[in-house]
Design a protein around this motif. Structure first.
Motif: not given
Length: 235
Positions: A181-189
């Motif tokens: 339940d995360n948005r792309p802008e809250e995520t790093v890969f």
């Protein structure tokens, strides 16, 4: 910490969900493969060539069979090394067994990775693995190096999905975004190859190329947001 000089503003704690490729990003996989080969190929029955020459012979068979098909490529190597067309070849079986033992002995996390993961967990960040390969093998690697507890039920492996959904498809990234339940802008890969960066870009997440382990030819293809040459001792 060394980050690309053009992109020095990376915020290590600025995200909620941290996604990692496994091989040659979190783990020193290629280094372990090379070290185990070198040790295995010192077998007393292998004569007539030096270890480096035997490594090149073996490398050719791994390109044909793939590095995960170790029984097959060691069998082919044994036939080539001895000139004996035996099925199964006893030397191939022995070399495969010895090499597996050597591999698990030398496989290690990338330097400083345990510190990075521990700090992220202390800061209540969510962590997940996004990897192409076999789920049984990849989870075994995590367990062997002591990192499995950081990821628990969040190991996303390509053999759990249709072939078309392996990286560079963003499918696995989209699955973990939905589950956590995360948005792309809250995520790093974080990943070491062009397929990682492409998958991250298509999923809309921030991408970090772990360039220290990267193929230099692939670096020209990457459009990562950040380039990381080594993991920091602390964040």
């Amino acid at each position: 910490m060394r980050v690309d000089q053009k992109r020095i503003n990376f915020d290590w704690l600025g995200y909620q969900l941290y996604l990692f490729d496994l091989d040659d990003t979190l783990l020193m996989t290629r280094a372990a493969i090379r070290a185990s080969w070198r040790k295995t190929l010192q077998h007393p029955m292998l004569t007539g060539k030096g270890v480096d020459e035997w490594i090149e012979t073996l490398r050719g068979f791994t390109l044909l069979y793939g590095t995960t098909a170790d029984q097959e490529y060691w069998q082919a190597f044994a036939v080539e090394a001895t000139g004996e067309l035996l099925k199964p070849h006893p030397l191939g079986e022995e070399l495969c067994r010895i090499n597996r033992e050597n591999y698990w002995q030398v496989l290690q996390p990338a330097p400083c990775i345990p510190n990075v993961l521990q700090r992220l967990r202390e800061e209540k960040r969510q962590l997940a693995i996004i990897t192409n390969g076999l789920i049984e093998l990849q989870t075994q690697k995590l367990t062997k190096v002591g990192l499995a507890d950081y990821f628990q039920d969040h190991v996303y492996c390509s053999n759990q999905y249709a072939w078309a959904h392996q990286k560079p498809s963003p499918h696995m990234l989209n699955q973990v975004l939905k589950k956590c339940d995360n948005r792309p802008e809250e995520t790093v890969f974080f990943g070491n190859a062009s397929i990682d960066v492409l998958a991250g870009n298509m999923a809309g997440v921030t991408t970090v190329a772990v360039a220290e382990f990267n193929n230099p030819r692939e670096l020209r293809l990457l459009t990562a947001d950040y380039h990381l040459s080594e993991w920091p001792a602390e964040i």
